[in-house]
Write a protein that holds these residues in place. Structure first.
Motif, PDB file in Angstrom:
ATOM      1  N   VAL A   1      64.847  62.713  80.316  1.00 41.26           N
ATOM      2  CA  VAL A   1      66.255  62.608  79.965  1.00 41.26           C
ATOM      3  C   VAL A   1      66.381  61.505  78.920  1.00 41.26           C
ATOM      4  CG1 VAL A   1      68.559  62.067  80.814  1.00 41.26           C
ATOM      5  CG2 VAL A   1      66.997  63.387  82.223  1.00 41.26           C
TER       6      VAL A   1
ATOM      7  N   ARG B   1      69.181  57.827  79.545  1.00 42.97           N
ATOM      8  CA  ARG B   1      69.633  58.262  80.865  1.00 42.97           C
ATOM      9  C   ARG B   1      71.030  57.767  81.247  1.00 42.97           C
ATOM     10  NH1 ARG B   1      67.120  60.445  85.181  1.00 42.97           N
ATOM     11  NH2 ARG B   1      65.127  60.320  84.123  1.00 42.97           N
ATOM     12  N   GLY B   2      71.349  56.518  81.020  1.00 46.02           N
ATOM     13  CA  GLY B   2      72.611  55.982  81.521  1.00 46.02           C
ATOM     14  C   GLY B   2      73.765  56.045  80.536  1.00 46.02           C
ATOM     15  N   GLN B   3      73.537  56.494  79.336  1.00 45.93           N
ATOM     16  CA  GLN B   3      74.589  56.446  78.320  1.00 45.93           C
ATOM     17  C   GLN B   3      75.259  57.811  78.147  1.00 45.93           C
ATOM     18  OE1 GLN B   3      72.963  54.956  74.693  1.00 45.93           O
ATOM     19  NE2 GLN B   3      72.291  53.031  75.607  1.00 45.93           N
TER      20      GLN B   3
ATOM     21  N   ARG C   1      77.067  59.632  80.135  1.00 48.37           N
ATOM     22  CA  ARG C   1      76.897  60.606  81.226  1.00 48.37           C
ATOM     23  C   ARG C   1      78.086  61.541  81.386  1.00 48.37           C
ATOM     24  NH1 ARG C   1      72.319  62.123  81.591  1.00 48.37           N
ATOM     25  NH2 ARG C   1      73.316  63.724  82.809  1.00 48.37           N
TER      26      ARG C   1
ATOM     27  N   ARG D   1      78.088  64.157  78.611  1.00 46.02           N
ATOM     28  CA  ARG D   1      76.963  65.091  78.749  1.00 46.02           C
ATOM     29  C   ARG D   1      77.148  66.017  79.942  1.00 46.02           C
ATOM     30  NH1 ARG D   1      71.224  62.235  77.726  1.00 46.02           N
ATOM     31  NH2 ARG D   1      72.122  60.199  77.375  1.00 46.02           N
ATOM     32  N   ASP D   2      77.613  65.452  81.070  1.00 45.25           N
ATOM     33  CA  ASP D   2      77.798  66.279  82.264  1.00 45.25           C
ATOM     34  C   ASP D   2      78.869  67.339  82.058  1.00 45.25           C
ATOM     35  OD1 ASP D   2      75.847  64.795  83.508  1.00 45.25           O
ATOM     36  OD2 ASP D   2      77.251  63.565  84.664  1.00 45.25           O
TER      37      ASP D   2
ATOM     38  N   ASN E   1      70.252  66.839  76.135  1.00 38.42           N
ATOM     39  CA  ASN E   1      69.313  65.724  76.121  1.00 38.42           C
ATOM     40  C   ASN E   1      68.506  65.646  74.837  1.00 38.42           C
ATOM     41  OD1 ASN E   1      69.651  64.342  78.699  1.00 38.42           O
ATOM     42  ND2 ASN E   1      69.160  66.347  79.532  1.00 38.42           N
TER      43      ASN E   1
ATOM     44  N   ALA F   1      72.497  64.243  71.996  1.00 41.23           N
ATOM     45  CA  ALA F   1      72.811  63.237  73.010  1.00 41.23           C
ATOM     46  C   ALA F   1      73.446  62.010  72.370  1.00 41.23           C
ATOM     47  CB  ALA F   1      71.558  62.850  73.782  1.00 41.23           C
TER      48      ALA F   1
ATOM     49  N   VAL G   1      77.036  60.505  73.255  1.00 45.03           N
ATOM     50  CA  VAL G   1      77.189  59.093  73.609  1.00 45.03           C
ATOM     51  C   VAL G   1      78.279  58.465  72.752  1.00 45.03           C
ATOM     52  CG1 VAL G   1      76.041  56.847  73.493  1.00 45.03           C
ATOM     53  CG2 VAL G   1      74.858  58.779  74.519  1.00 45.03           C
TER      54      VAL G   1
ATOM     55  N   GLN H   1      81.674  59.631  73.929  1.00 45.85           N
ATOM     56  CA  GLN H   1      82.086  58.893  75.122  1.00 45.85           C
ATOM     57  C   GLN H   1      82.590  57.504  74.747  1.00 45.85           C
ATOM     58  OE1 GLN H   1      82.232  60.020  78.251  1.00 45.85           O
ATOM     59  NE2 GLN H   1      83.050  58.073  78.958  1.00 45.85           N
TER      60      GLN H   1
END
Length: 134
Positions: A13, A16-18, A20, A23-24, A72, A77, A81, A84
């Protein structure tokens, strides 16, 4: 194109933490669209169990994997990010401000519809008077 196919075979991934939520939500929307398409395909094929359920299931699994890998991919991605991050900067209106703004828009639409109705009525009467319309 080669990078795209290489990216499809990875299982990691990216960041991973950015980003989310973005992306979800993007993956969920892709999954729903894909699931509805595969369900419709199964309804269309429906004749035999092997083809009617097997092919849509395989397409659904492959599509979900491609969708997961798509959100991803580094370039996509990074875009999500940044989306967001920009959404966190937005100042959302309060409930009363939203209600008042909506009322202004609704009344403006009805006012303009009334004006257009009057213009239409006037032109219709004018063209009837000149015998362009019967």
């Amino acid at each position: 194109m080669r990078e795209f196919f290489q990216e499809l075979t990875r299982a990691s991934v990216y960041k991973r933490g950015q980003g989310r939520p973005a992306r979800d939500i993007t993956f969920a929307a892709l999954a729903v669209i894909l699931a509805l398409g595969c369900w419709r395909l199964s309804q269309t094929l429906g004749a035999s169990e092997a083809i009617g359920l097997g092919l849509p299931s395989v397409l659904l699994a492959a599509g979900l994997w491609i969708g997961f890998r798509l959100v991803n991919m580094p370039s996509f991605a990074d875009f999500l990010v940044s989306v967001q991050a920009e959404m966190n900067k937005v100042s959302w209106p309060s409930r009363t401000e939203l209600f008042r703004s909506s009322l202004v828009v609704i009344f403006t639409i009805f006012f303009l519809a009334g004006i257009l109705f009057l213009y239409d009525l006037i032109w219709q009467q004018l063209f009837t008077f000149v015998n362009v319309l019967d």
